[in-house]
Design a protein around this motif. Structure first.
Motif, PDB file in Angstrom:
ATOM      1  N   PRO A 102     -34.047   1.236  22.565  1.00 21.75           N
ATOM      2  CA  PRO A 102     -33.845   1.808  21.222  1.00 21.75           C
ATOM      3  C   PRO A 102     -35.096   2.588  20.823  1.00 21.75           C
ATOM      4  CG  PRO A 102     -34.268  -0.558  21.067  1.00 21.75           C
ATOM      5  CD  PRO A 102     -34.360  -0.203  22.513  1.00 21.75           C
ATOM      6  N   LYS A 104     -36.118   4.043  18.289  1.00 21.56           N
ATOM      7  CA  LYS A 104     -36.739   3.904  16.963  1.00 21.56           C
ATOM      8  C   LYS A 104     -37.956   2.977  17.006  1.00 21.56           C
ATOM      9  CE  LYS A 104     -34.876  -0.198  14.799  1.00 21.56           C
ATOM     10  NZ  LYS A 104     -33.559  -0.725  14.968  1.00 21.56           N
ATOM     11  N   ASN A 151     -26.076   4.688  17.614  1.00 21.11           N
ATOM     12  CA  ASN A 151     -25.889   3.819  16.460  1.00 21.11           C
ATOM     13  C   ASN A 151     -26.298   4.545  15.189  1.00 21.11           C
ATOM     14  OD1 ASN A 151     -24.996   1.488  17.871  1.00 21.11           O
ATOM     15  ND2 ASN A 151     -27.103   1.053  18.482  1.00 21.11           N
ATOM     16  N   HIS A 249     -20.181  -3.912  20.076  1.00 16.74           N
ATOM     17  CA  HIS A 249     -21.611  -3.965  19.822  1.00 16.74           C
ATOM     18  C   HIS A 249     -21.904  -4.916  18.673  1.00 16.74           C
ATOM     19  CE1 HIS A 249     -25.171  -2.464  17.531  1.00 16.74           C
ATOM     20  NE2 HIS A 249     -25.683  -2.353  18.731  1.00 16.74           N
ATOM     21  N   GLY A 253     -30.323  -8.603  14.263  1.00 18.14           N
ATOM     22  CA  GLY A 253     -31.641  -8.462  13.639  1.00 18.14           C
ATOM     23  C   GLY A 253     -32.716  -8.647  14.675  1.00 18.14           C
ATOM     24  N   GLY A 289     -27.102  -5.845  21.520  1.00 15.46           N
ATOM     25  CA  GLY A 289     -28.097  -5.374  20.555  1.00 15.46           C
ATOM     26  C   GLY A 289     -29.520  -5.782  20.894  1.00 15.46           C
ATOM     27  N   GLY A 291     -33.168  -7.965  19.252  1.00 18.46           N
ATOM     28  CA  GLY A 291     -33.434  -9.313  18.762  1.00 18.46           C
ATOM     29  C   GLY A 291     -34.288 -10.157  19.676  1.00 18.46           C
ATOM     30  N   GLU A 339     -30.187  -3.976  23.853  1.00 14.84           N
ATOM     31  CA  GLU A 339     -31.013  -2.943  23.189  1.00 14.84           C
ATOM     32  C   GLU A 339     -32.350  -3.523  22.778  1.00 14.84           C
ATOM     33  OE1 GLU A 339     -28.522  -1.917  19.866  1.00 14.84           O
ATOM     34  OE2 GLU A 339     -27.130  -0.750  21.094  1.00 14.84           O
ATOM     35  N   GLY A 341     -35.956  -3.663  22.014  1.00 15.89           N
ATOM     36  CA  GLY A 341     -37.008  -2.680  21.753  1.00 15.89           C
ATOM     37  C   GLY A 341     -38.357  -3.356  21.647  1.00 15.89           C
TER      38      GLY A 341
HETATM   39  C1  LIG Z   1     -33.666  -1.899  15.652  1.00 17.28           C
HETATM   40  C2  LIG Z   1     -32.517  -2.058  16.536  1.00 17.28           C
HETATM   41  C3  LIG Z   1     -32.679  -2.550  17.832  1.00 17.28           C
HETATM   42  C4  LIG Z   1     -34.001  -3.029  18.377  1.00 17.28           C
HETATM   43  O1  LIG Z   1     -34.205  -4.350  18.030  1.00 17.28           O
HETATM   44  P1  LIG Z   1     -35.414  -5.188  18.667  1.00 17.28           P
HETATM   45  O2  LIG Z   1     -35.319  -6.473  17.966  1.00 17.28           O
HETATM   46  O3  LIG Z   1     -36.643  -4.432  18.430  1.00 17.28           O
HETATM   47  O4  LIG Z   1     -35.131  -5.350  20.106  1.00 17.28           O
HETATM   48  C5  LIG Z   1     -31.575  -2.607  18.625  1.00 17.28           C
HETATM   49  N1  LIG Z   1     -30.359  -2.222  18.176  1.00 17.28           N
HETATM   50  C6  LIG Z   1     -30.171  -1.769  16.923  1.00 17.28           C
HETATM   51  C7  LIG Z   1     -28.827  -1.353  16.479  1.00 17.28           C
HETATM   52  C8  LIG Z   1     -31.230  -1.677  16.056  1.00 17.28           C
HETATM   53  O5  LIG Z   1     -31.037  -1.248  14.814  1.00 17.28           O
END
Ligand SMILES: *Cc1c(COP(=O)(O)O)cnc(C)c1O
Length: 649
Positions: A102, A104, A151, A249, A253, A289, A291, A339, A341
């Motif tokens: 991700p 972001k 997303n 999906h 959090g 996701g 988390g 996902e 990050g």
């Molecule tokens: C922010 C976000 C992530 C990243 O989450 P982490 O806890 O940093 O791994 C993954 N998917 C979505 C949809 C997000 O908004």
């Protein structure tokens, strides 16, 4: 030069004291000379952070400075993919793992570049949450097997961009967050004749724990509830797009501290998946996701700055729970998308800050400022400091507070001069310190005395901005491990909190990681007139991009470090990014550098005409003003003892 008591200390004790082993995850250690080393690949090949700082100084870059270990970033990508592959093998899972990063969490090009390169053999893809992020993802993405997951809220242009990706043969999946988005997707795919790949984000009942738990549940701002999923199904059927639905999906959090939450969410989402598969949709992907946490305090607990599971356990639980539910529902298992990050990028970078000043409440008064005539209140306090009598600590504390308040009243009424007020304040804090030290021996601490240590802590002033470089600490009280990166063979003896250089009383760090709960101060080394550097670790996720321009400090310097055996110190700096200059930040708020210089010139000229400044001096003043435009925003810290002229950077 070390004193006796200091030599009883050791680097190994520091390693334990600051918890490097616990939260460092095999990447951080302290060498015998007392320097912190980073092992990017956790294979014993270490880089002294101090060497990196020295080299950066030689390049004209000083703290505050972000140090990125590119090999560590690569290591994390490989590690995440490997643990999923291992879980898939061991659980005899029939599907693949198709992770996405991700962006972001850290959009910096060098970061994304490294992740894409590291993930090549794993078909590791990208997740985007906005149009700008999708623009990056589309261009940077390569390979037909790697996913792009879309997303976030989407307008028509966002959807059009995603459809370009489909046209180019990319596996790009548009995740429907809102029912209305589906109408747009259907219409635009008809208009463009491009068949989309679609996912549904499910609003799960499983609630997260920790700071970011509101990403799910009834009040979450994202995702379709059960009724909306049924509506969405009707819409897809009516549009004859049933074959486009490929993915379920969820995202519960960030920084989920408890593995049980993850298990429950995976089970709930897999039920959604199986129901949709049974209705005849092709499906194929289940996206769990983000988390996956980071153990910021190293306690391995479900406390919010920790996590009670490992990356291996996470992967195994995701894989086995999906398999179990699919098997019991008689549905073929999906490819698993995650996902993560934070877990990928947090460990790879740290912020180095320099402590340049100390604010201390109780330093005894110098001889020259002793009151000429001591007021009675001062002699009373002196007496209290010397004689503790039979009174208990709490009682003496109360007596001291009473005297201090009396002193302030006397000052306000004009009965106490500056010297006497200073003496009273100083004596009060000395009494407090004495009471605090006595408490070290006894066990139970009454509440009021318990807070004394915190009250007495020094403030170490650090050249950085919490608002730029550590926003989640300010906004969410997120904790990061913080420790000196050198002098670890010396015993730390000063209790301190950290304050930044913004003009904001919130610009400070006064809560720190601890194995139990949270600590109110750090124990650091006394300042000795030489630069003293602290590392704020595990800051690679979110902090780089969330920072703001409070006080117009702007971006900090940054160096990108690679392991290199042929180099004397085992590394080289591939890239050095200079932090914001004054001209950069003021242009960000709509001033023109030239315009400001012109306005200054006019004022200096006017002052020259009025003979307030000499012409030659006027030229110098203008030069000073103009040259500052190209300087950095953070403090330029001069060496304390050196009267030597510093070389211009
Ligand atoms: C922010 C976000 C992530 C990243 O989450 P982490 O806890 O940093 O791994 C993954 N998917 C979505 C949809 C997000 O908004």
């Amino acid at each position: 030069m070390k004193s006796k008591s200091a030599s009883a200390w050791s680097a190994a004790k520091s390693e334990e004291h600051y918890g490097f082993k616990r939260w460092g995850n095999g990447h951080i250690s302290v060498d015998e000379a007392g320097f912190v080393n980073v092992q990017p690949r956790a294979d014993g090949r270490g880089i002294r952070i101090m060497d990196v700082v020295q080299e950066a100084l030689g390049m004209g870059l000083s703290a505050p400075m972000v140090v990125r270990f590119q090999d560590l970033l690569r290591h994390r990508v490989i590690q995440l993919n490997e643990v999923f592959h291992k879980a898939i093998r061991e659980e005899e899972y029939q599907g693949n793992y198709r992770g996405v990063f991700p962006i972001k969490v850290n959009q910096l090009r060098e970061v994304v570049d490294e992740i894409i390169a590291a993930g090549k053999d794993y078909n590791y893809g990208i997740e985007a949450g906005s149009k700008p992020e999708l623009m990056i993802a589309l261009a940077m993405h390569e390979g037909a097997q790697r996913l792009i997951i879309c997303n976030g809220y989407k307008d028509n242009d966002y959807i059009r961009l995603a459809l370009i990706g489909r046209k180019l043969g990319k596996k790009i999946i548009i995740v429907v967050e809102q029912l209305a988005e589906l109408d747009d997707i259907i219409r635009l795919s008809e208009e463009t004749g491009v068949k989309p790949m679609i996912g549904f984000r499910a609003k799960l009942q499983t609630r997260g724990e920790g700071k970011w738990s509101s990403s799910t549940g009834d009040n979450a701002k994202f995702g379709l509830n059960t009724a909306e999923i049924l509506f969405a199904i009707e819409k897809l059927r009516a549009a004859k797009l049933t074959s486009a639905l490929r993915l379920v999906h969820f995202h519960i959090g960030s920084q989920v501290p408890n593995i049980l939450t993850i298990k429950n969410a995976v089970i709930e989402a897999t039920r959604f998946y199986c129901q949709l598969a049974k209705m005849g949709f092709p499906m194929g992907y289940l996206d769990v996701g983000g988390g996956l946490g980071i153990d910021y305090d190293g306690s391995r607990t479900n406390f919010e700055s920790s996590m009670n599971y490992s990356m291996e356990e996470y992967a195994r639980d995701v894989v086995s729970n999906i398999r179990d539910i699919c098997t019991s529902s008689d549905v073929p298992v999906p490819d698993i998308v995650s996902e993560s990050g934070r877990a990928i990028v947090a460990p790879h970078s740290l912020l180095v800050v320099e402590v340049f000043e100390r604010i201390n409440k109780r330093e005894s008064l110098g001889q020259q400022h002793q009151p000429k005539e001591k007021h009675k209140i001062v002699t009373d306090l002196e007496f209290m400091l010397k004689n503790k009598g039979k009174l208990g600590r709490l009682e003496r504390f109360h007596d001291a507070i009473q005297k201090k308040e009396e002193a302030f009243s006397l000052f306000n009424l004009g009965y106490l001069d500056l010297e006497n007020r200073a003496a009273a304040e100083s004596l009060f804090w000395q009494i407090c310190e004495k009471i605090d030290l006595e408490g070290k021996k006894s066990g139970y601490q009454p509440e009021e005395l318990h807070d004394l240590s915190t009250l007495l802590a020094d403030q170490y002033v650090c050249n950085f901005s919490v608002f730029q470089s550590l926003l989640d600490h300010w906004a969410l009280k997120q904790l990061f491990p913080i420790a000196p990166i050198h002098r670890l063979d010396e015993k730390p003896s000063v209790k301190a909190i950290l304050v930044d250089i913004t003009c904001d009383s919130d610009g400070k760090i006064s809560s720190f990681i601890d194995l139990q709960d949270v600590k109110d101060y750090l124990t650091l080394h006394p300042l000795n007139g030489k630069p003293y550097y602290l590392g704020i670790f595990l800051t690679g996720a979110y902090q780089d991009i969330m920072g703001d321009l409070h006080n117009l400090f702007g971006r900090v310097n940054e160096v990108h470090v690679f392991l290199e055996e042929d180099e004397p110190n085992g590394f080289y700096i591939e890239e050095a990014l200079s932090g914001s200059r004054i001209a950069d930040v003021i242009e960000g708020v709509q001033y023109q550098q030239e315009d400001l210089c012109r306005k200054m010139k006019a004022q200096i000229d006017a002052a020259t005409r009025k003979d307030m400044v000499k012409p030659r001096e006027g030229v110098r003043l203008l030069e000073l003003y103009e040259s500052q435009m190209l300087n950095k925003t953070y403090l330029h810290i001069e060496p304390k003892n050196g009267r030597k002229k510093k070389k211009k950077p």
